[in-house]
Design a protein around this motif. Structure first.
Motif, PDB file in Angstrom:
ATOM      1  N   ALA A 252      28.438  51.150  55.917  1.00 25.99           N
ATOM      2  CA  ALA A 252      29.298  51.029  54.738  1.00 25.99           C
ATOM      3  C   ALA A 252      28.460  50.904  53.480  1.00 25.99           C
ATOM      4  CB  ALA A 252      30.204  49.811  54.873  1.00 25.99           C
ATOM      5  N   SER A 253      28.975  51.478  52.407  1.00 23.38           N
ATOM      6  CA  SER A 253      28.420  51.261  51.071  1.00 23.38           C
ATOM      7  C   SER A 253      29.586  51.076  50.117  1.00 23.38           C
ATOM      8  CB  SER A 253      27.526  52.424  50.638  1.00 23.38           C
ATOM      9  OG  SER A 253      28.243  53.646  50.648  1.00 23.38           O
ATOM     10  N   VAL A 254      29.348  50.372  49.014  1.00 21.90           N
ATOM     11  CA  VAL A 254      30.436  50.049  48.094  1.00 21.90           C
ATOM     12  C   VAL A 254      30.013  50.244  46.641  1.00 21.90           C
ATOM     13  CG1 VAL A 254      31.456  48.369  49.681  1.00 21.90           C
ATOM     14  CG2 VAL A 254      29.835  47.595  47.944  1.00 21.90           C
ATOM     15  N   SER A 255      31.016  50.490  45.817  1.00 22.85           N
ATOM     16  CA  SER A 255      30.881  50.440  44.372  1.00 22.85           C
ATOM     17  C   SER A 255      32.199  49.893  43.838  1.00 22.85           C
ATOM     18  CB  SER A 255      30.575  51.818  43.785  1.00 22.85           C
ATOM     19  OG  SER A 255      31.599  52.747  44.111  1.00 22.85           O
ATOM     20  N   THR A 256      32.245  49.573  42.558  1.00 17.30           N
ATOM     21  CA  THR A 256      33.450  49.003  41.971  1.00 17.30           C
ATOM     22  C   THR A 256      33.836  49.781  40.718  1.00 17.30           C
ATOM     23  OG1 THR A 256      32.061  47.385  40.808  1.00 17.30           O
ATOM     24  CG2 THR A 256      33.070  46.686  42.863  1.00 17.30           C
ATOM     25  N   THR A 257      35.107  49.713  40.389  1.00 15.79           N
ATOM     26  CA  THR A 257      35.632  50.514  39.279  1.00 15.79           C
ATOM     27  C   THR A 257      35.748  49.737  37.978  1.00 15.79           C
ATOM     28  OG1 THR A 257      37.909  49.970  39.882  1.00 15.79           O
ATOM     29  CG2 THR A 257      36.941  51.937  40.890  1.00 15.79           C
ATOM     30  N   GLY A 258      35.628  48.402  38.054  1.00 14.89           N
ATOM     31  CA  GLY A 258      35.769  47.574  36.860  1.00 14.89           C
ATOM     32  C   GLY A 258      37.189  47.120  36.585  1.00 14.89           C
ATOM     33  N   ASP A 259      38.159  47.664  37.313  1.00 11.84           N
ATOM     34  CA  ASP A 259      39.567  47.289  37.094  1.00 11.84           C
ATOM     35  C   ASP A 259      40.137  46.501  38.270  1.00 11.84           C
ATOM     36  OD1 ASP A 259      39.708  49.205  39.035  1.00 11.84           O
ATOM     37  OD2 ASP A 259      41.077  50.538  37.957  1.00 11.84           O
ATOM     38  N   GLY A 260      39.249  45.926  39.086  1.00 14.92           N
ATOM     39  CA  GLY A 260      39.700  45.108  40.209  1.00 14.92           C
ATOM     40  C   GLY A 260      39.611  45.777  41.556  1.00 14.92           C
ATOM     41  N   SER A 261      39.274  47.058  41.597  1.00 10.89           N
ATOM     42  CA  SER A 261      39.225  47.796  42.864  1.00 10.89           C
ATOM     43  C   SER A 261      37.784  47.954  43.362  1.00 10.89           C
ATOM     44  CB  SER A 261      39.852  49.179  42.704  1.00 10.89           C
ATOM     45  OG  SER A 261      41.232  49.074  42.435  1.00 10.89           O
ATOM     46  N   MET A 262      37.659  48.052  44.671  1.00 13.81           N
ATOM     47  CA  MET A 262      36.382  48.342  45.312  1.00 13.81           C
ATOM     48  C   MET A 262      36.471  49.688  46.020  1.00 13.81           C
ATOM     49  SD  MET A 262      34.341  46.229  48.310  1.00 13.81           S
ATOM     50  CE  MET A 262      35.357  46.850  49.668  1.00 13.81           C
TER      51      MET A 262
END
Length: 318
Positions: A252-262
């Motif tokens: 798994a890898s992750v990033s975030t959108t800045g609006d509460g979502s992953m």
């Protein structure tokens, strides 16, 4: 003796609505005493809405499939590993068919429910033979399936079946992107109990999540000080390739959108057919004072037997 009988009766009478379900306006909804899960797919991006009895809510959206070249050989997706011209499929380009519900029943009580959404019409597809099936299950009792543990009545399992992907290269990986959005006031933590800061935008700066060693089931927690839920995923997948069945590693890898979502990217090794098991669940219970079904049998029956034996002995003395 009377006290024992009352305890036994109260254990048996622990409230449990079993499993309720309906399909209305393209949305399948399944409810137990602990959770409600709504699945929306036809004509839309497949979306799962998960809600606990305590009020915790979060959404999981199936966003896209994309093939990439694992340049740093860590087995996980990072944006700089995408190659121009490599296949990428938005799941909005698929139309979905609902199967209807199938239930497993014992003495008229639903013990499990199953249904699926299957890709049908393909719009502008790079891989015209692509087939995606999302098979969904909920069980009243705890289960262990291929080493993956499920909480009865509190965890919703969905199997992904993918076939017909046209691989561009023979040394690439396929990433499946989910967008996970918790309700207001909840935060996301990875399996290492590290908070994922969803208030900043790290899109295209994905980081690999270090898995917990020796555990098939990995998970992201969605929680606050009082309530918690999770998105669970296996660290392995079943792969059929050249008519040979094997297990492939999943990272798994992750990033975030800045609006509460992953944005969660799960990466798979090459396959002809893929079978994979994620789930949505909660550790909370709507009935903290009740005894789980699996313990009712072991507690109630010995109590009843003891009371019956005592009554029998008293009768003989008289």
């Amino acid at each position: 003796m009377i006290t024992l009988m009352l305890i036994s009766m109260s254990v048996n009478a622990a409230p449990d609505i079993g499993i309720e379900y309906e399909y209305t306006n393209g949305i399948a909804t399944i409810t137990t005493a602990n959770i409600t899960v709504s699945v929306n797919a036809p004509g839309n991006v497949p979306t799962l809405h998960f809600k606990t009895e305590s009020g915790l809510e979060y959404n999981v959206m199936f966003k896209q499939l994309l093939e990439y070249e694992d340049l740093n050989e860590d087995g996980a997706f990072q944006y700089n590993e995408t190659i121009e011209g490599f296949p990428m499929v938005s799941l909005t380009s698929l139309q979905w068919l609902f199967s209807g519900f199938v239930t497993d029943e014992v003495d008229g009580e639903i013990q499990a429910i199953h249904f699926n959404f299957t890709s049908d019409e393909i719009v502008g597809m790079i891989s015209p033979d692509l087939e995606v099936n999302i098979a969904m299950h909920l069980y009243l009792e705890d289960q262990i399936i291929d080493g993956y543990e499920l909480l009865g009545g509190a965890e919703f399992k969905f199997d992904l079946f993918i076939s017909g992907w046209d691989w561009a290269n023979n040394d690439t990986l396929l990433a499946l992107r989910f967008d996970i959005t918790p309700g207001e006031g909840y935060e996301i933590k990875n399996q290492n109990n590290q908070t994922v800061d969803t208030t900043i935008n790290t899109t295209n700066e994905e980081e690999k999540v270090t898995p917990l060693a020796d555990l098939i089931k990995q998970r992201f927690s969605i929680e606050n000080d009082e309530n918690g839920a999770f998105f669970g995923y296996a660290n392995q997948s079943k792969i059929m390739k050249e008519e040979q069945l094997s297990y492939g590693s999943v990272n798994a890898s992750v990033s975030t959108t800045g609006d509460g979502s992953m944005q969660l990217f799960l990466s798979f090794e090459q396959f002809d057919e893929l079978h994979y098991d994620p789930s949505l669940g909660t550790d909370d219970s709507s009935d903290s004072d009740s005894v789980p079904i699996s313990w009712v049998t072991f507690i109630t029956l010995p109590l009843v037997a003891a009371v019956a034996l005592l009554i029998s002995k008293q009768s003989k003395k008289k």
